[in-house]
Every structure is written in structure tokens, then in C-alpha cells.
Design a protein around this motif. Structure first.
Motif, mmCIF file in Angstrom:
data_model
loop_
_atom_site.group_PDB
_atom_site.id
_atom_site.type_symbol
_atom_site.label_atom_id
_atom_site.label_comp_id
_atom_site.label_asym_id
_atom_site.label_seq_id
_atom_site.Cartn_x
_atom_site.Cartn_y
_atom_site.Cartn_z
ATOM 1 N N HIS A 186 0.816 -1.202 0.000
ATOM 2 C CA HIS A 186 0.000 0.000 0.000
ATOM 3 C C HIS A 186 0.859 1.266 0.000
ATOM 4 N N ARG A 187 0.401 2.223 -0.786
ATOM 5 C CA ARG A 187 1.017 3.548 -0.822
ATOM 6 C C ARG A 187 -0.070 4.601 -0.633
ATOM 7 N N ARG A 188 0.319 5.743 -0.135
ATOM 8 C CA ARG A 188 -0.649 6.781 0.171
ATOM 9 C C ARG A 188 -0.200 8.108 -0.442
ATOM 10 N N GLU A 189 -1.133 8.823 -1.022
ATOM 11 C CA GLU A 189 -0.842 10.142 -1.546
ATOM 12 C C GLU A 189 -0.927 11.168 -0.416
ATOM 13 N N GLN A 190 0.178 11.873 -0.205
ATOM 14 C CA GLN A 190 0.232 12.847 0.881
ATOM 15 C C GLN A 190 0.322 14.260 0.313
ATOM 16 N N PRO A 191 -0.775 15.024 0.309
ATOM 17 C CA PRO A 191 -0.716 16.407 -0.180
ATOM 18 C C PRO A 191 0.153 17.275 0.727
ATOM 19 N N GLU A 192 0.898 18.193 0.119
ATOM 20 C CA GLU A 192 1.820 19.032 0.870
ATOM 21 C C GLU A 192 1.811 20.461 0.335
ATOM 22 N N TYR A 193 2.174 21.373 1.221
ATOM 23 C CA TYR A 193 2.511 22.730 0.809
ATOM 24 C C TYR A 193 4.037 22.851 0.844
ATOM 25 N N PHE A 213 5.484 21.430 4.217
ATOM 26 C CA PHE A 213 4.483 21.334 5.272
ATOM 27 C C PHE A 213 3.534 20.182 4.979
ATOM 28 N N ASN A 214 3.338 19.320 5.958
ATOM 29 C CA ASN A 214 2.333 18.269 5.866
ATOM 30 C C ASN A 214 0.958 18.902 6.055
ATOM 31 N N ARG A 215 0.028 18.623 5.171
ATOM 32 C CA ARG A 215 -1.275 19.289 5.243
ATOM 33 C C ARG A 215 -2.223 18.664 6.262
ATOM 34 N N THR A 216 -1.806 17.598 6.922
ATOM 35 C CA THR A 216 -2.645 17.048 7.987
ATOM 36 C C THR A 216 -2.441 17.800 9.297
ATOM 37 N N ASP A 217 -1.283 18.463 9.464
ATOM 38 C CA ASP A 217 -1.034 19.208 10.701
ATOM 39 C C ASP A 217 -0.434 20.596 10.456
ATOM 40 N N LEU A 218 -0.090 20.903 9.185
ATOM 41 C CA LEU A 218 0.508 22.195 8.820
ATOM 42 C C LEU A 218 1.786 22.492 9.590
ATOM 43 N N LEU A 219 2.596 21.445 9.800
ATOM 44 C CA LEU A 219 3.900 21.593 10.436
ATOM 45 C C LEU A 219 4.995 21.245 9.426
#
Length: 310
Positions: A186-193, A213-219
Motif C-alpha cells: 500500500h502507498r498513500r498520496e500525501q498532499p503538501e505545501y 508542510f504536511n497538510r494534515t497538521d501544517l507543520l
């Protein structure tokens, strides 16, 4: 005759496919749902991300940490990768540019290395090899036989503290999607800024660094720093953020230096942010009998070693 038989067989297959319903036994279609990021996504503007970077940078004045240090050395140049046993260590950071990092040998906990810098010059003591390296921070080496001597306090400092975006720099934002490997299947698409920081160098402009920046926590979970030729100088990964004294700080930092072919992972055991650190914490004396290596003096390695043996 053979050509006519092939034509009839092809015509029969086409008629069969046209007459059969799409839900027949020959084939069926199904929807593929792309794997999404873990957790709901958060949104932010370019200004908000830049403000976060600058606010965090201004909030951290010092860091004092007990860490576990994992080190890997090697790559294509050396022809192999060596993973060293995890050791305990200490990291001291004080703005604007002071850093000290100490590594202890396993079990007996004697000093494996001690490195200190005032931002311009650095000293590196390696007691097990009786070597004492001194020089400027901007002098880099790519030693294969002495990989520990490739360490520079500036590399650690720049990775530990994400510095503010200066008024003389230009910052732009882009959105990306990173493929994250969850497991073997399994692979997952991780949207980022991504904030791209550009600075002036000579007569032109160069890419200075990328802050992801990870868009799940904006860190910030990654920072890539580039040299003037556009090559990756340092690649730092940040995980396990925790709040302390109103500051969010990662408890695991992986620092990769592709040119020197070494990776260092710092896992925090104990962390103090903005504590008091006096000048005496950043003093490193030359051990008696150590061979002194002057990196800013061409050809001085062997001569300095002989002259400074006591």
C-alpha cells in the motif's frame, strides 16, 4: 485462403463483443479509488505559512537536549553503507550561531566526539583517534577514510533550527503530492505545501531551500537546503512534534548530507527550549597529545600533527 479465414475470425470476434452486454463474462470494469492522506487536510495561505516559519524562528533562542544518535556512513562513493551502533549524546544550541554536540561511546560512555562552533570557526575533537580538527565552517571535506571529520556544526545547526525568511529573500508557495509507502502493498498520496526560498547569489538568484508542510497538521516535516550550484547540501526530516514552553519542536530529526555521504538521526530523550546557556558551555580545549588538523591551511594536516604532539 488463409487471409480470408483470419478476416472471418476477426469479424466474428467483433460481432460477439458488440452483442454481448458490458456486464457479460468476457470483461468487467471497476473503479479505483486513489489512497488519500491519513486524516482530514488543512488549508493555509502563503502568508500564513511564512508567518509560521518566522514566528517559530523568533520564538526559539536556545535548545539543550539529551539525544540518541544513529549514524550511517557511505554510499556510491564508498561503495557500501555502514550503520553505526546507536550512541547517547548532547546537543546545545544558542542563537545567533553557537552549537555544541557531544557523542558518547556505547557502554562505557566516554567521549566519542566533541564538536563546537561560534558560527564562523569550529573545533572537532575525536579522542578515540587522538585527532583535533579546527577550521572555518565554510570549509568542507569529503573524506572516505575519516567520515567523522566531515561533520560540521553549521550543518547540524541549520537542520535543527529552521531559520526565518529574511526580507532580502523571495518566498513562493507550491502544492505537491508525495507518495508515502505505508507497507509493501500500500502507498498513500500525501498532499503538501512547499515554500521555496530564493536568495541572490552573485549576479543572479538561486534556490536556497525548500520547506515542506504536511497538510494534515501544517507543520514543517522536511527542509532541503541547496548550494549555489543547485545541488542538495542538506536534507532534514522532522517528526514527532511536541509542545514545550509554547513552542512546537520535533523530537526526531534526520539529517542527510549527500555529498559527504552521511546520515545522522537525533531522537530526543530530554529537551529544554529557551533555557540559559552560558559561554562556558561552548568552550572546547585541545586534548593533550592530540594530532591537530588545520583544514584552512593547505597541506598542513601532517605537519600540524607532528608539531602539535605533546
Amino acid at each position: 485462403m488463409l487471409l480470408a479465414q483470419r478476416y472471418r475470425a476477426t469479424l466474428f470476434l467483433l460481432v460477439l463483443l458488440i452483442e454481448l452486454p458490458l456486464t457479460g463474462c468476457l470483461f468487467r470494469s471497476r473503479k479505483v479509488q486513489p489512497p488519500l492522506a491519513a486524516g482530514p487536510l488543512k488549508n493555509a495561505t502563503q502568508r500564513e505559512l511564512i508567518t509560521y516559519i518566522n514566528t517559530q524562528a523568533a520564538s526559539i533562542q536556545s535548545v539543550q537536549a539529551t539525544v540518541d544518535i544513529d549514524t550511517s556512513v557511505g554510499g556510491a562513493k564508498k561503495g557500501k553503507i555502514t550503520d553505526y551502533q546507536q550512541i547517547r549524546g548532547y546537543v546545545l544550541v544558542r542563537k545567533p550561531s553557537m552549537l555544541r554536540m557531544i557523542g558518547l561511546t556505547p557502554i562505557v560512555r566516554t567521549t566519542a566526539f566533541d564538536m563546537v562552533s561560534d558560527g564562523h570557526d569550529f573545533k572537532l575533537s575525536i579522542p578515540p583517534k587522538s585527532r583535533f580538527v579546527v577550521g572555518r565552517n565554510d570549509i568542507e571535506t569529503h573524506s572516505v577514510t575519516q567520515p567523522l571529520e566531515n561533520l560540521r556544526p553549521k550543518h547540524i545547526y541549520d537542520a535543527l533550527l529552521i531559520r526565518e525568511i529574511a526580507p532580502t529573500e523571495v518566498a513562493v508557495m507550491e502544492t505537491e503530492t508525495e507518495i508515502v509507502i505505508v507497507d509493501k502493498k500500500h502507498r498513500r498520496e500525501q498532499p503538501e505545501y512547499v515554500i521555496d526560498v530564493i536568495r541572490q547569489a552573485g549576479q543572479g538568484w538561486v534556490l536556497s531551500r525548500k520547506i515542506v508542510f504536511n497538510r494534515t497538521d501544517l507543520l514543517p516535516h522536511r527542509q532541503t537546503l541547496y548550494d549555489d550550484q543547485g545541488e542538495i547540501a542538506t536534507d532534514a526530516m522532522y517528526e514527532d512534534y511536541r509542545e514545550q514552553n509554547g513552542v512546537s519542536f520535533p523530537w526526531q530529526i534526520e539529517i542527510s548530507r549527500p555529498k559527504e555521504e552521511y546520515d545522522i538521526t537525533l531522537t530526543m530523550v530530554k529537551l529544554e527550549v529557551n533555557g540559559s546557556l552560558g559561554d562556558d558551555k561552548f568552550v572546547l580545549a585541545q586534548p593533550p597529545g592530540a594530532q591537530v588538523i588545520h583544514l584552512d591551511k593547505a597541506g598542513a594536516d601532517s605537519a600540524a600533527g607532528k608539531q602539535n604532539r605533546r
